[in-house]
Write a protein that holds these residues in place. Structure first.
Motif, short mmCIF file in Angstrom:
data_model
loop_
_atom_site.label_atom_id
_atom_site.label_comp_id
_atom_site.label_asym_id
_atom_site.label_seq_id
_atom_site.Cartn_x
_atom_site.Cartn_y
_atom_site.Cartn_z
N VAL A 64 5.20 53.81 30.81
CA VAL A 64 6.80 54.01 30.20
C VAL A 64 6.58 54.14 28.84
CG1 VAL A 64 8.93 53.10 29.88
CG2 VAL A 64 7.85 52.56 32.16
N MET A 65 7.29 55.14 28.35
CA MET A 65 7.37 55.68 26.86
C MET A 65 8.83 55.41 26.44
SD MET A 65 4.54 58.87 26.62
CE MET A 65 3.37 58.89 27.98
N ARG A 66 9.02 55.09 25.12
CA ARG A 66 10.35 55.40 24.39
C ARG A 66 10.11 56.59 23.66
NH1 ARG A 66 14.63 51.26 22.51
NH2 ARG A 66 15.30 52.21 20.49
N VAL A 67 10.92 57.54 23.62
CA VAL A 67 11.13 58.62 22.67
C VAL A 67 12.26 58.61 22.05
CG1 VAL A 67 10.58 61.13 22.91
CG2 VAL A 67 9.70 59.68 24.66
N GLU A 68 12.13 58.84 20.59
CA GLU A 68 13.46 58.90 19.90
C GLU A 68 13.46 60.20 19.12
OE1 GLU A 68 14.55 55.30 18.09
OE2 GLU A 68 12.39 54.58 18.69
N TYR A 69 14.74 60.75 18.66
CA TYR A 69 14.95 61.90 17.74
C TYR A 69 15.58 61.21 16.45
CZ TYR A 69 17.54 65.89 15.89
OH TYR A 69 18.06 66.92 15.43
N LYS A 70 14.92 61.39 15.46
CA LYS A 70 15.50 60.77 14.12
C LYS A 70 15.56 61.94 13.22
CE LYS A 70 13.65 56.17 14.81
NZ LYS A 70 13.03 55.08 14.35
N PRO A 71 16.75 62.56 13.16
CA PRO A 71 16.78 63.95 12.36
C PRO A 71 16.55 63.57 10.98
CG PRO A 71 18.94 63.12 13.11
CD PRO A 71 17.72 62.29 13.97
N TYR A 72 16.78 62.14 10.45
CA TYR A 72 16.80 62.11 8.88
C TYR A 72 15.37 61.36 8.48
CZ TYR A 72 21.46 63.28 9.88
OH TYR A 72 22.76 63.76 10.19
N SER A 73 14.32 61.28 9.41
CA SER A 73 13.31 60.72 8.93
C SER A 73 12.22 61.53 8.16
CB SER A 73 12.48 60.23 10.45
OG SER A 73 11.06 59.88 10.16
N ARG A 74 11.55 60.82 7.32
CA ARG A 74 10.61 61.85 6.55
C ARG A 74 9.34 61.67 7.08
NH1 ARG A 74 10.65 58.63 0.82
NH2 ARG A 74 11.08 56.80 2.14
N HIS A 75 8.82 60.74 8.13
CA HIS A 75 7.70 60.76 8.74
C HIS A 75 7.51 61.79 10.01
CE1 HIS A 75 7.06 57.62 5.79
NE2 HIS A 75 7.99 57.02 6.33
N GLY A 76 8.54 62.36 10.45
CA GLY A 76 8.48 63.28 11.46
C GLY A 76 9.86 62.99 12.35
N ILE A 77 10.50 63.94 12.68
CA ILE A 77 12.02 63.62 13.31
C ILE A 77 11.78 63.40 14.67
CG2 ILE A 77 13.16 65.14 11.81
CD1 ILE A 77 12.84 67.50 13.88
N TYR A 78 10.73 63.42 15.52
CA TYR A 78 10.48 62.76 17.00
C TYR A 78 9.47 61.73 16.85
CZ TYR A 78 12.79 67.14 18.01
OH TYR A 78 13.70 68.24 18.02
N GLN A 79 9.59 60.72 17.71
CA GLN A 79 8.63 59.73 17.84
C GLN A 79 8.55 59.28 19.15
OE1 GLN A 79 9.11 56.79 14.71
NE2 GLN A 79 9.91 55.26 16.32
N HIS A 80 7.29 58.72 19.58
CA HIS A 80 7.33 58.17 21.11
C HIS A 80 6.05 56.90 20.95
CE1 HIS A 80 3.40 60.58 21.89
NE2 HIS A 80 3.17 59.70 22.72
#
Length: 258
Positions: A64-80
């Protein structure tokens, strides 16, 4: 003995989800769930900002993976995140290929993310055990809380989660008669789910409903297990709960009578 006509154990999360969607009442408690494709992943991330990507036939929270969309992140706007490791990405293509690389074999689904309530800074959900009695009625026989490892996204006991009484986990949010009526509501909720699922799967004799509670204490049906582990209830102080669960399990032949 299992039969094709009256299956007692249904592994596909999508099949169980489709069956529950037939209920006008229960439908509103189901997070949106779709097959895992790049298009579905992208559109659901834009809508919810956080989703879970899960194996269709998985158990114990594996893969199972948690996936996020972070439009204001400096490190990458998507993470899992998978287990304790987190990857950051700059595009949906990058994210999708990374998920494909780290996922288990077999089909996956994308599910609307529910921000779980926390206890002591750790996410938790609840397992509601519902069983078919010898009188042919469904009865909720136990509810137990599953507290995630501080660095993990899944709550499963078999994945470093901790089993805790529902009263303890809900104590920061509800007290006294309100707590009692809320747990009673959860029991009725489990029985409604079992009664509806049996229409699609007549061979069912037990279910374990994984219920998420969001920040407004609204319950969500994360998953329904048709062969739930009864032994987790041994961890509760009240030993009569486990005894009752085993009594019914033996009555419908899951375990040999002593």
């Amino acid at each position: 003995m299992k039969t094709a006509r009256h299956p007692r154990h249904i592994t596909s999360k999508l099949k169980k989800n489709e069956a529950l969607m037939q209920s006008k009442t229960l439908r509103s408690y189901l997070p949106e769930t779709r097959r895992f494709t790049k298009e579905n992943l992208h559109s659901m991330l834009l809508r919810y900002h956080m989703v879970y990507v899960k194996p269709v036939n998985g158990t114990w929270g594996k893969g199972v993976m948690r996936v996020e969309y972070k439009p204001y992140s400096r490190h990458g706007i998507y993470q899992h995140q998978l287990d304790k490791k987190v990857w950051a990405h700059h595009s949906v293509d990058e994210l999708y290929h990374s998920i494909r690389k780290h996922k288990l074999k077999g089909r996956y689904l994308v599910q609307q993310g529910i921000e779980l309530l926390k206890y002591d800074q750790r996410r938790f959900d609840l397992r509601v055990m519902v069983q078919r009695t010898p009188q042919k009625v469904w009865k909720t026989t136990g509810i137990i809380g599953r507290l995630a490892h501080p660095k993990k996204i899944v709550t499963n006991y078999h994945n470093e989660g901790k089993l805790v009484s529902v009263e303890k986990l809900l104590s920061p949010y509800l007290k006294g008669s309100r707590l009692k009526s809320y747990t009673s509501m959860l029991g009725n909720f489990g029985e409604d789910i079992a009664n509806h699922l049996r229409k699609s799967f007549p061979g069912l004799r037990e279910i374990g409903v994984d219920v998420a509670l969001d920040q407004k204490m609204r319950p969500w049906i994360l998953e329904v297990n048709t062969s739930p582990d009864p032994f987790i209830f041994q961890k509760l102080k009240d030993k009569s709960i486990f005894r009752t669960i085993m009594k019914y399990a033996r009555a419908y032949g899951k375990y040999k009578r002593k």
